[in-house]
Scaffold this motif. Structure first.
Motif, PDB file in Angstrom:
ATOM      1  N   UNK A   1      44.630  30.663 -38.150  1.00 34.42           N
ATOM      2  CA  UNK A   1      45.766  30.483 -37.236  1.00 34.42           C
ATOM      3  C   UNK A   1      45.591  29.214 -36.392  1.00 34.42           C
ATOM      4  N   UNK A   2      45.158  28.149 -37.058  1.00 32.49           N
ATOM      5  CA  UNK A   2      44.876  26.912 -36.309  1.00 32.49           C
ATOM      6  C   UNK A   2      46.199  26.271 -35.870  1.00 32.49           C
ATOM      7  N   UNK A   3      46.270  25.948 -34.598  1.00 31.41           N
ATOM      8  CA  UNK A   3      47.512  25.430 -34.014  1.00 31.41           C
ATOM      9  C   UNK A   3      47.219  24.136 -33.262  1.00 31.41           C
ATOM     10  N   UNK A   4      48.041  23.125 -33.546  1.00 33.02           N
ATOM     11  CA  UNK A   4      47.914  21.842 -32.851  1.00 33.02           C
ATOM     12  C   UNK A   4      49.105  21.733 -31.890  1.00 33.02           C
ATOM     13  N   UNK A   5      48.835  21.347 -30.639  1.00 33.46           N
ATOM     14  CA  UNK A   5      49.924  21.277 -29.651  1.00 33.46           C
ATOM     15  C   UNK A   5      50.001  19.901 -29.018  1.00 33.46           C
TER      16      UNK A   5
END
Ligand code: SAM
Length: 290
Positions: A270-274
């Motif tokens: 669930x890798x998320x970049x913001x």
């Protein structure tokens, strides 16, 4: 000296060094700090008499501003996430982008109250202390390799009335150091970090006040290994996060894709970049796979 005269002296002394709007903002901040007078009160008190001791403080501030010293170091305090933090030349000045990281952690963990949180590279303690303040049931730990930064962070924990446990620790040598500080078998629900990430090649884009005055230990990494801290922290987290525990990073805006790959290949899902408020890739998070 009258406040009016002091203000004129302040503006004239700095007019070669800063734009007028910035000088006005410095004067307002220093008036609040030294005279306990808010910006809007200044025009109402122009004929108030200012003592010699206080005008000396302004003169000293002028000298330091001329050397491009950040106003936060001159005042000795700054605001972060609605709280007041002591800062000095041993600590990075907390940035607004980091407030967004704290906001993300706060929102992402709202349902679990009694979690344990570790902040790596705590500096002033701004991340750890803000999280402790907003999550009173969480147990918060904060580490830094710098004794001098930890001394400031401890004062900030007291000022903000939170219980945070501080650990002197070199994360780059974590396997070797962990047993000494009881971290060998300790696991956390959340690990968060804003580690050093500025490459030498990016120094050209930085302002003189950062380059000359903020601690190099807090900022810079080698051009040929810019993710050195992220690799060490990800390895540490792969071992010391609980299953389904979450890792949050502030990152170098130019290395977003590399960070996503690093987390994915290290056992995080669930890798998320913001992006931050300026539209730059600034934060990444991943969940440790069970
Ligand atoms: C970018 S600053 C972040 C400070 C603070 N967390 C913030 O967001 O304002 C990075 C911090 O990492 C610390 N640091 C540098 N090398 C370290 C190491 N090897 N182990 C642990 N902390 C380290 C520095 O002293 C500094 O306080």
């Amino acid at each position: 000296m009258l406040l009016k005269t002091l203000r004129e002296h302040f503006y004239t002394s700095l007019k070669e060094d800063y734009p007028e709007t910035e000088i006005q903002s410095f004067f307002n901040l220093l008036s609040e700090c030294f005279l306990k007078m808010k910006g809007y009160e200044i025009p109402l008190n122009l004929y108030a008499s200012i003592s010699g001791k206080k005008t000396e403080k302004f003169d000293n501030a002028i000298k330091r501003l001329k050397k491009q010293e950040p106003i936060q170091y001159i005042m000795g305090v700054t605001e972060f996430y609605g709280l007041s933090f002591k800062v000095n030349e041993n600590t990075l000045i907390p940035r607004p982008e980091t407030e967004e990281l704290v906001q993300w952690v706060t929102e992402a963990t709202s349902s679990t109250d009694t979690i344990s949180i570790l902040d790596i590279g705590t500096g002033t303690g701004c991340i750890a202390i803000s999280l402790a303040k907003h999550k009173p049931d969480a147990t918060v730990y904060a580490m830094d390799v710098s004794k001098k930064a930890l001394a400031v962070a401890k004062i900030n924990a007291k000022l903000n009335e939170v219980n945070t446990e501080f650990i002197e620790f070199d994360i780059l040598d974590w396997e070797h150091n962990a047993p000494e500080v009881g971290l060998e078998n300790k696991t956390f629900d959340v690990i968060v970090s804003n580690p050093p990430y500025v490459r030498a090649l990016e120094k050209a884009d930085m302002s003189a006040n950062v380059l000359k005055h903020e601690p190099a230990l807090a900022l810079y990494v080698e051009d040929d290994d810019p993710l050195v801290f992220y690799k060490a922290i990800t390895d540490f987290a792969a071992k010391n996060l609980k299953a389904n525990g979450r890792l949050f990073f502030e990152i170098n805006q130019y290395l977003g894709e590399e960070m996503v790959q690093l987390l994915e290949k290290s056992g995080f899902g669930a890798v998320e970049l913001k992006k931050d408020m300026f539209g730059n890739d600034r934060m990444v998070s991943g969940i440790k796979k069970p």
